[in-house]
Motif scaffolding. Structure first.
Motif: not given
Length: 148
Positions: A95-96, A100-102, A107-108, A135-136
């Motif tokens: 989910q992260a 787009g978060q890590r 992330s692209d 949703t994403a």
């Protein structure tokens, strides 16, 4: 317009990772040489999952390789040796990536879309994760060109 390579990745015979680039001569996950073979025993599923699980939570690994390890580890859904808390950790990591978060890095869009689609496909395993993937994907479709 973004160009994508149409060359199929190769599948590792040891850890079953299927996103090794055609130009790579070793698996991103287990480092086995391309074309190498092994005779798997009955305990192979346990050790394969643990190998991928360890790789997923190494913060130094490239995000696309982590996503590949997550996608490969999902084939072990339903195995009794995997605790629910371990699946929850993997889904949280997925989910992260989809968001787009890590570890403070973005992330692209292509990687986000792949992670979101992986979540979406979990509808039979985890309906909440599947909904977050949907949703994403919708958000990516409205905000950019990351959805293929």
């Amino acid at each position: 317009l973004k160009q994508f390579s149409m060359v199929r990745p190769w599948r590792c015979e040891l850890c079953n990772c299927c996103t090794n680039p055609d130009s790579s001569q070793a698996c991103l996950i287990c480092q086995m040489e391309r074309g190498g073979t092994t005779d798997k025993g009955a305990a192979a599923a346990y050790f394969e999952f643990r190998l991928h699980q360890e790789f997923i939570f190494e913060s130094e690994s490239p995000i696309k390789a982590i996503l590949a390890a997550i996608q490969t580890s999902l084939q072990y859904q339903g195995e009794r040796f995997i605790q629910q808390s371990e699946w929850d950790d993997i889904i949280e990591k997925l989910q992260a990536i989809a968001a787009g978060q890590r570890d403070g890095h973005r992330s692209d869009e292509e990687t986000q879309a792949d992670a979101a689609y992986t979540l979406f496909r979990l509808k039979d395993f985890n309906s909440l994760a599947s909904q977050s993937g949907r949703t994403a994907l919708q958000a990516l479709g409205h905000a950019g060109n990351g959805v293929r």
